[in-house]
Design a protein around this motif. Structure first.
Motif, PDB file in Angstrom:
ATOM      1  N   ALA A   1       0.866  -1.186  -0.059  1.00 30.85           N
ATOM      2  CA  ALA A   1      -0.008  -0.042   0.052  1.00 30.85           C
ATOM      3  C   ALA A   1       0.847   1.432  -0.004  1.00 30.85           C
ATOM      4  N   ALA A   2       0.196   2.192  -0.642  1.00 36.67           N
ATOM      5  CA  ALA A   2       1.026   3.612  -0.674  1.00 36.67           C
ATOM      6  C   ALA A   2      -0.312   4.683  -0.280  1.00 36.67           C
ATOM      7  N   ALA A   3      -0.202   5.228   0.906  1.00 36.85           N
ATOM      8  CA  ALA A   3      -1.288   5.933   1.602  1.00 36.85           C
ATOM      9  C   ALA A   3      -0.555   7.170   2.167  1.00 36.85           C
ATOM     10  N   VAL A   4      -1.721   7.987   2.975  1.00 33.68           N
ATOM     11  CA  VAL A   4      -1.003   9.012   3.652  1.00 33.68           C
ATOM     12  C   VAL A   4      -1.662   8.661   5.226  1.00 33.68           C
ATOM     13  N   ASP A   5      -0.921   9.122   6.031  1.00 36.78           N
ATOM     14  CA  ASP A   5      -1.385   8.781   7.556  1.00 36.78           C
ATOM     15  C   ASP A   5      -2.715   9.734   7.838  1.00 36.78           C
ATOM     16  N   ASN A   6      -3.687   9.042   7.488  1.00 37.32           N
ATOM     17  CA  ASN A   6      -4.791   9.650   7.656  1.00 37.32           C
ATOM     18  C   ASN A   6      -5.354   9.999   9.206  1.00 37.32           C
ATOM     19  N   ALA A   7      -5.128   9.290  10.160  1.00 38.19           N
ATOM     20  CA  ALA A   7      -5.388   9.524  11.311  1.00 38.19           C
ATOM     21  C   ALA A   7      -4.598  10.856  11.951  1.00 38.19           C
ATOM     22  N   LEU A   8      -3.480  10.958  11.482  1.00 40.79           N
ATOM     23  CA  LEU A   8      -2.587  12.029  11.942  1.00 40.79           C
ATOM     24  C   LEU A   8      -3.112  13.307  11.237  1.00 40.79           C
ATOM     25  N   GLY A   9      -3.578  13.320  10.031  1.00 41.54           N
ATOM     26  CA  GLY A   9      -4.255  14.378   9.214  1.00 41.54           C
ATOM     27  C   GLY A   9      -5.319  14.820   9.884  1.00 41.54           C
ATOM     28  N   GLY A  10      -6.164  13.831  10.279  1.00 42.13           N
ATOM     29  CA  GLY A  10      -7.476  14.306  11.137  1.00 42.13           C
ATOM     30  C   GLY A  10      -6.923  14.946  12.410  1.00 42.13           C
TER      31      GLY A  10
ATOM     32  N   GLY B   1      -2.874  18.882   3.863  1.00 40.52           N
ATOM     33  CA  GLY B   1      -1.955  18.295   2.341  1.00 40.52           C
ATOM     34  C   GLY B   1      -0.853  17.220   2.399  1.00 40.52           C
ATOM     35  N   HIS B   2      -0.822  16.650   1.302  1.00 40.28           N
ATOM     36  CA  HIS B   2       0.243  15.404   1.276  1.00 40.28           C
ATOM     37  C   HIS B   2       0.478  15.652  -0.083  1.00 40.28           C
TER      38      HIS B   2
ATOM     39  N   PRO C   1       1.354  13.930   6.487  1.00 38.22           N
ATOM     40  CA  PRO C   1       0.442  14.877   6.095  1.00 38.22           C
ATOM     41  C   PRO C   1       0.792  16.501   6.900  1.00 38.22           C
ATOM     42  N   HIS C   2       0.613  17.329   6.301  1.00 36.46           N
ATOM     43  CA  HIS C   2       0.637  18.761   7.015  1.00 36.46           C
ATOM     44  C   HIS C   2      -0.430  19.755   6.831  1.00 36.46           C
ATOM     45  N   LEU C   3      -0.440  20.616   7.503  1.00 38.61           N
ATOM     46  CA  LEU C   3      -1.465  21.647   7.493  1.00 38.61           C
ATOM     47  C   LEU C   3      -1.000  22.870   6.618  1.00 38.61           C
ATOM     48  N   ILE C   4      -2.217  23.168   5.869  1.00 38.93           N
ATOM     49  CA  ILE C   4      -1.740  24.257   4.617  1.00 38.93           C
ATOM     50  C   ILE C   4      -2.824  25.303   4.914  1.00 38.93           C
ATOM     51  N   THR C   5      -2.550  26.272   5.437  1.00 44.57           N
ATOM     52  CA  THR C   5      -3.427  27.279   6.071  1.00 44.57           C
ATOM     53  C   THR C   5      -3.736  28.559   4.827  1.00 44.57           C
TER      54      THR C   5
END
Length: 337
Positions: free
Chosen positions: A153-162, A287-288, A324-328
């Motif tokens: 699998a290739a994915a983003v850390d969804n829980a961390l993004g939430g 974002g990711h 993931p990271h925040l984009i304000t």
């Protein structure tokens, strides 16, 4: 009459099997002979038959892309980088689409026309990944993962993004926060909601049922969800949406109702698709790197295909998880006084 490999062989002064080997890049053919064969093929306008080549190599050099929602503007931003990375490795793409995973029979993917599959829209309860695993077709999850199936699998850390989304809203001072979450039978929907809820709980903030909705990752879910949530009293001052497309639907509903964003309502999305940066949206989002996620999935699959077999029994799945990271941008601010 069409030009054949025998015509190329006569012009190049070699045998027909040598033509086939030279055009495949077989190292047993000398560089000088390969060049002579390629020059002859170019002069005659000869195009090798993929069907014939696959009979010899037992490889179609094609990969199936399984997606159940081509209307969603999120998926083209994965399919493009997938195509480019697969092309680097000499593979072409075939797109397989149905309305749901349950309608996608494994027989459609196991007829010998593809060497492997990329699953973009798997649901947790889908039987397709386990069936492909059992039948020996290499596959990889991209973006979503299937529950209980052992594919790479290739994915983003969804829980961390939430979590990041919740922390941003809490830091701005919001306490009455709503959530428009994705489908509960997807890992993206489930994990983004889980991370968001846990971060709010850490901050001592509850998320009552009246302030949450679950639905598909589309514009209509965001539009109708926001419309319903803003009838609750007192109204929420902030909203987290499970993806950018839902957030855009919510923003459109807010505009229709005359709700000031972010003055009355802050909105956060997830994924940072290019549309989110448009001047008409300027959406704050999680974002990711969509391109890197797609390219990683392609590389994982090519590795499995090259190995000549799917994941061996007992071997752990390979997972590439992006951070993931925040984009304000312009859709979040402190709550109204």
């Amino acid at each position: 009459m069409p030009i054949t490999s025998n015509d190329v062989a006569r012009l190049a002064g070699v045998s027909q099997p040598t033509v086939s080997r030279a055009l495949r890049g077989d190292p047993r053919v000398s560089p000088a002979t390969r060049d002579r064969v390629r020059e002859a093929a170019a002069a005659l306008g000869y195009v090798p038959s993929e069907a014939g080549r696959s009979l010899v190599t037992r490889s179609s050099k094609r990969v199936g892309i399984v997606v159940t929602d081509l209307t969603n503007p999120f998926y083209p931003h994965l399919i493009g980088p997938l195509h480019d990375e697969l092309e680097k490795h000499g593979y072409r793409m075939l797109v397989f689409t149905e309305r749901s995973d349950s309608q996608m029979a494994s027989a459609q993917l196991l007829d010998g026309s593809i060497d492997g599959a990329v699953l973009l829209t798997s649901t947790i309860g889908s039987a397709l990944p386990a069936d492909l695993d059992r039948r020996g077709l290499p596959f990889v999850f991209l973006n979503r993962e299937g529950g209980g199936a052992g594919g790479d699998a290739a994915a983003v850390d969804n829980a961390l993004g939430g979590r990041i989304a919740a922390q941003h809203l809490v830091e701005l001072g919001h306490r009455r926060i709503a959530g428009l979450f994705g489908p509960e039978d997807t890992t993206t929907g489930r994990d983004r909601e889980l991370g968001f809820r846990l971060a709010l709980a850490d901050a001592g903030i509850g998320l009552p049922a009246a302030l949450t909705r679950n639905g598909t990752f589309d514009f209509d879910t965001g539009y109708h969800g926001l419309t319903e949530l803003m009838t609750v009293h007192p109204r929420p001052t902030a909203l987290f949406c499970g993806n950018d497309v839902m957030a855009m639907g919510a923003l459109n509903a807010a505009l229709r109702q005359g709700i000031d964003v972010p003055g009355e309502l802050s909105v956060v999305g997830f994924d940072n698709i290019p549309m989110s940066a448009w001047e008409s949206f300027q959406l704050t989002t999680i974002g990711h790197d969509l391109g890197e996620m797609a390219a990683s999935a392609a590389r994982l699959l090519v590795e499995r295909i090259t190995e000549g077999s799917p994941r061996p029994p007992g071997q752990a799945s390979r997972r590439i998880v992006l951070e993931p990271h925040l984009i304000t941008r312009a859709t979040t601010s402190a709550p109204p006084a």
